[in-house]
Design a protein around this motif. Structure first.
Motif, PDB file in Angstrom:
ATOM      1  N   ASP A 194      36.042  45.245  76.548  1.00 17.70           N
ATOM      2  CA  ASP A 194      36.640  45.033  75.222  1.00 17.70           C
ATOM      3  C   ASP A 194      38.076  44.557  75.425  1.00 17.70           C
ATOM      4  OD1 ASP A 194      38.118  45.554  72.724  1.00 17.70           O
ATOM      5  OD2 ASP A 194      36.307  46.583  72.064  1.00 17.70           O
ATOM      6  N   TYR A 195      38.336  43.305  75.100  1.00 13.41           N
ATOM      7  CA  TYR A 195      39.669  42.724  75.295  1.00 13.41           C
ATOM      8  C   TYR A 195      40.752  43.556  74.613  1.00 13.41           C
ATOM      9  CZ  TYR A 195      43.648  39.594  74.719  1.00 13.41           C
ATOM     10  OH  TYR A 195      44.917  39.073  74.715  1.00 13.41           O
ATOM     11  N   PHE A 196      40.491  44.002  73.403  1.00 16.27           N
ATOM     12  CA  PHE A 196      41.508  44.724  72.634  1.00 16.27           C
ATOM     13  C   PHE A 196      41.780  46.100  73.236  1.00 16.27           C
ATOM     14  CE2 PHE A 196      39.333  41.809  69.669  1.00 16.27           C
ATOM     15  CZ  PHE A 196      40.402  40.960  69.442  1.00 16.27           C
ATOM     16  N   LYS A 197      40.745  46.775  73.678  1.00 17.37           N
ATOM     17  CA  LYS A 197      40.921  48.070  74.348  1.00 17.37           C
ATOM     18  C   LYS A 197      41.734  47.900  75.634  1.00 17.37           C
ATOM     19  CE  LYS A 197      38.261  51.665  76.739  1.00 17.37           C
ATOM     20  NZ  LYS A 197      36.884  52.121  77.111  1.00 17.37           N
ATOM     21  N   ASN A 198      41.429  46.883  76.397  1.00 22.01           N
ATOM     22  CA  ASN A 198      42.112  46.672  77.673  1.00 22.01           C
ATOM     23  C   ASN A 198      43.534  46.160  77.510  1.00 22.01           C
ATOM     24  OD1 ASN A 198      38.950  45.484  78.805  1.00 22.01           O
ATOM     25  ND2 ASN A 198      39.815  47.488  79.261  1.00 22.01           N
ATOM     26  N   SER A 199      43.916  45.730  76.303  1.00 24.30           N
ATOM     27  CA  SER A 199      45.249  45.172  76.053  1.00 24.30           C
ATOM     28  C   SER A 199      46.170  46.145  75.316  1.00 24.30           C
ATOM     29  CB  SER A 199      45.120  43.869  75.252  1.00 24.30           C
ATOM     30  OG  SER A 199      44.442  42.880  75.972  1.00 24.30           O
ATOM     31  N   LEU A 200      45.876  47.444  75.379  1.00 28.77           N
ATOM     32  CA  LEU A 200      46.668  48.418  74.617  1.00 28.77           C
ATOM     33  C   LEU A 200      47.979  48.807  75.308  1.00 28.77           C
ATOM     34  CD1 LEU A 200      43.876  50.773  73.209  1.00 28.77           C
ATOM     35  CD2 LEU A 200      45.071  48.896  72.056  1.00 28.77           C
ATOM     36  N   VAL A 201      48.175  48.411  76.550  1.00 26.27           N
ATOM     37  CA  VAL A 201      49.475  48.623  77.217  1.00 26.27           C
ATOM     38  C   VAL A 201      50.132  47.260  77.366  1.00 26.27           C
ATOM     39  CG1 VAL A 201      50.665  49.591  79.213  1.00 26.27           C
ATOM     40  CG2 VAL A 201      48.552  50.650  78.388  1.00 26.27           C
ATOM     41  N   ASP A 202      49.788  46.516  78.401  1.00 28.37           N
ATOM     42  CA  ASP A 202      50.168  45.104  78.488  1.00 28.37           C
ATOM     43  C   ASP A 202      48.975  44.258  78.068  1.00 28.37           C
ATOM     44  OD1 ASP A 202      52.896  45.066  79.507  1.00 28.37           O
ATOM     45  OD2 ASP A 202      52.072  45.970  81.327  1.00 28.37           O
ATOM     46  N   SER A 203      49.258  43.086  77.544  1.00 23.40           N
ATOM     47  CA  SER A 203      48.187  42.201  77.106  1.00 23.40           C
ATOM     48  C   SER A 203      47.443  41.626  78.303  1.00 23.40           C
ATOM     49  CB  SER A 203      48.762  41.060  76.256  1.00 23.40           C
ATOM     50  OG  SER A 203      47.757  40.138  75.919  1.00 23.40           O
ATOM     51  N   ILE A 204      46.125  41.638  78.226  1.00 22.85           N
ATOM     52  CA  ILE A 204      45.306  41.014  79.264  1.00 22.85           C
ATOM     53  C   ILE A 204      45.670  39.530  79.380  1.00 22.85           C
ATOM     54  CG2 ILE A 204      42.974  40.169  79.728  1.00 22.85           C
ATOM     55  CD1 ILE A 204      43.195  42.951  80.691  1.00 22.85           C
ATOM     56  N   ALA A 205      45.800  38.870  78.247  1.00 26.64           N
ATOM     57  CA  ALA A 205      46.127  37.444  78.243  1.00 26.64           C
ATOM     58  C   ALA A 205      47.631  37.247  78.098  1.00 26.64           C
ATOM     59  CB  ALA A 205      45.407  36.740  77.098  1.00 26.64           C
ATOM     60  N   TRP A 206      48.180  36.473  78.997  1.00 25.57           N
ATOM     61  CA  TRP A 206      49.563  36.005  78.888  1.00 25.57           C
ATOM     62  C   TRP A 206      49.539  34.511  79.163  1.00 25.57           C
ATOM     63  CZ3 TRP A 206      52.786  35.134  83.564  1.00 25.57           C
ATOM     64  CH2 TRP A 206      54.027  34.573  83.220  1.00 25.57           C
ATOM     65  N   THR A 207      50.266  33.749  78.377  1.00 22.78           N
ATOM     66  CA  THR A 207      50.126  32.298  78.356  1.00 22.78           C
ATOM     67  C   THR A 207      50.158  31.661  79.736  1.00 22.78           C
ATOM     68  OG1 THR A 207      51.277  32.340  76.227  1.00 22.78           O
ATOM     69  CG2 THR A 207      50.924  30.196  77.235  1.00 22.78           C
ATOM     70  N   SER A 208      51.065  32.057  80.593  1.00 18.59           N
ATOM     71  CA  SER A 208      51.211  31.419  81.897  1.00 18.59           C
ATOM     72  C   SER A 208      50.251  31.961  82.951  1.00 18.59           C
ATOM     73  CB  SER A 208      52.656  31.553  82.393  1.00 18.59           C
ATOM     74  OG  SER A 208      53.541  30.806  81.575  1.00 18.59           O
ATOM     75  N   ALA A 209      49.277  32.760  82.522  1.00 25.11           N
ATOM     76  CA  ALA A 209      48.324  33.340  83.486  1.00 25.11           C
ATOM     77  C   ALA A 209      46.883  33.208  83.026  1.00 25.11           C
ATOM     78  CB  ALA A 209      48.664  34.803  83.743  1.00 25.11           C
ATOM     79  N   ILE A 210      46.592  32.182  82.234  1.00 29.18           N
ATOM     80  CA  ILE A 210      45.232  32.016  81.720  1.00 29.18           C
ATOM     81  C   ILE A 210      44.755  30.576  81.883  1.00 29.18           C
ATOM     82  CG2 ILE A 210      45.529  33.818  79.969  1.00 29.18           C
ATOM     83  CD1 ILE A 210      45.693  31.490  77.903  1.00 29.18           C
ATOM     84  N   ALA A 211      43.448  30.409  81.794  1.00 28.67           N
ATOM     85  CA  ALA A 211      42.830  29.094  81.654  1.00 28.67           C
ATOM     86  C   ALA A 211      41.784  29.188  80.551  1.00 28.67           C
ATOM     87  CB  ALA A 211      42.193  28.634  82.957  1.00 28.67           C
ATOM     88  N   ILE A 212      41.709  28.158  79.733  1.00 27.22           N
ATOM     89  CA  ILE A 212      40.774  28.127  78.613  1.00 27.22           C
ATOM     90  C   ILE A 212      39.963  26.836  78.686  1.00 27.22           C
ATOM     91  CG2 ILE A 212      40.565  28.021  76.086  1.00 27.22           C
ATOM     92  CD1 ILE A 212      43.134  29.613  75.879  1.00 27.22           C
ATOM     93  N   PRO A 213      38.636  26.919  78.588  1.00 26.36           N
ATOM     94  CA  PRO A 213      37.840  25.688  78.535  1.00 26.36           C
ATOM     95  C   PRO A 213      38.297  24.815  77.364  1.00 26.36           C
ATOM     96  CG  PRO A 213      36.426  27.600  78.863  1.00 26.36           C
ATOM     97  CD  PRO A 213      37.796  28.128  78.544  1.00 26.36           C
ATOM     98  N   LYS A 214      38.430  23.530  77.606  1.00 25.18           N
ATOM     99  CA  LYS A 214      38.942  22.644  76.556  1.00 25.18           C
ATOM    100  C   LYS A 214      38.056  22.669  75.317  1.00 25.18           C
ATOM    101  CE  LYS A 214      40.901  18.029  75.877  1.00 25.18           C
ATOM    102  NZ  LYS A 214      41.201  16.711  76.507  1.00 25.18           N
ATOM    103  N   SER A 215      36.756  22.875  75.509  1.00 22.71           N
ATOM    104  CA  SER A 215      35.822  22.904  74.384  1.00 22.71           C
ATOM    105  C   SER A 215      36.121  24.041  73.405  1.00 22.71           C
ATOM    106  CB  SER A 215      34.390  23.041  74.892  1.00 22.71           C
ATOM    107  OG  SER A 215      34.234  24.231  75.652  1.00 22.71           O
TER     108      SER A 215
END
Length: 313
Positions: free
Chosen positions: A145-166
């Motif tokens: 669960d992304y939201f559960k895992n992001s309750l301290v620091d966020s799992i996603a941070w802009t400079s540490a992610i990749a997103i499929p263009k689609s």
């Protein structure tokens, strides 16, 4: 053949940092990438610094200053790759960052976002590893669960992610009407509908310098309230999203108290379920403004002296 990754870098007045940022990309062990650098109307020497870099994978575009969301969206649309990896113009990658994202995407295809662990560097004096709720030790897979895992620091941070263009065609781009929290808004949109993959190997560094304020007092921060209101209807029946949004309410409420916007502070705290907060957070919300401001300054002093204290830990 198009490269696997398009590295989209937004730059606004980063003449002191941009060379180090670009160098961290050029040092990648995985080399099948292009760089799409969007100079967002910089008024310093950022553009000349960029133009001095000689690498065929570097593509530089200059736009009128319209903010980071517009710059990132512009870069996405100019990209030619399957995956978009973001990097802000003053952050850094470790040499294995893109290789890690490639391995993660191959092991777990058809995810909406691929996230890497990161560290926070304060004033080049203190380095702190990001902490993720419910994740200890080595992790390489699909999040429960992304939201559960992001309750301290966020799992996603802009400079540490990749997103499929689609994904941008499915869930939209960064909201250019928001001047703060645009990334959080996009992460929520994606996490509500898609699987999120995560690797706990640290491969990116978020730099906090004297010119950056960890708790921004910009008037734009108030726009983050719009994000909470946008997703409030999804809280019903989603306990972890409720906690996630409550912690965002807490952070904004504390910032509003510090700058004296007590009307927004009161509106925010009345929608917080106190069960979402720990004892330190509850105390900070109750303290008078003077003491909160004093403790915030004390936190900055301790960080400069290599001691990290946070209400989220």
């Amino acid at each position: 053949m198009n490269p696997l990754f398009s590295v989209v870098i937004s730059v606004y007045n980063k003449e002191l940092e941009i060379n180090n940022t670009i160098s961290s990309v050029l040092a990648q062990t995985f080399t099948d990438f292009e760089m799409v650098v969007v100079n967002d109307g910089s008024t310093d020497d950022s553009l000349s610094k960029l133009q001095s870099i000689n690498d065929p994978r570097l593509n530089i575009f200059t736009t009128e200053n319209k903010g980071v969301s517009h710059a990132r969206n512009f870069g996405i649309k100019k990209s030619s790759s399957q995956f978009i990896a973001f990097l802000d113009g003053d952050d850094l990658w470790k040499p294995h960052h893109l290789q890690d994202l490639k391995v993660l995407s191959e092991a777990h295809p058809k995810c909406g976002m691929y996230c890497k662990a990161y560290e926070k560097n304060y004033h080049n004096k203190l380095v702190v590893k990001a902490t993720y709720n419910g994740i200890e030790g080595v992790f390489h897979g699909i999040l429960e669960d992304y939201f559960k895992n992001s309750l301290v620091d966020s799992i996603a941070w802009t400079s540490a992610i990749a997103i499929p263009k689609s994904i941008f065609n499915t869930h939209g781009y960064f909201d250019e009407l928001l001047k703060s929290g645009q990334d959080t808004d996009l992460w929520i949109r994606i996490a509500l509908k898609e699987r999120i993959a995560f690797s706990s190997t640290i491969s990116a560094t978020r730099l906090f310098t004297m010119s950056k304020n960890h708790l921004s007092q910009s008037s734009h921060v108030k726009q983050r309230i719009k994000i909470i209101e946008r997703y409030q209807k999804y809280e019903v029946g989603n306990e972890n999203l409720k906690k996630y949004l409550d912690l965002n309410r807490y952070s904004i409420a504390l910032e509003r108290k510090i700058i004296g916007d007590l009307a927004s502070y009161r509106n925010l705290i009345q929608n917080i379920d106190t069960a979402s907060l720990n004892s330190k957070q509850k105390l900070l919300l109750k303290l008078p403004r003077f003491w909160v401001r004093l403790l915030k300054k004390k936190q900055g002093f301790l960080i400069k002296n290599k001691l990290y204290i946070s209400a989220f830990r």
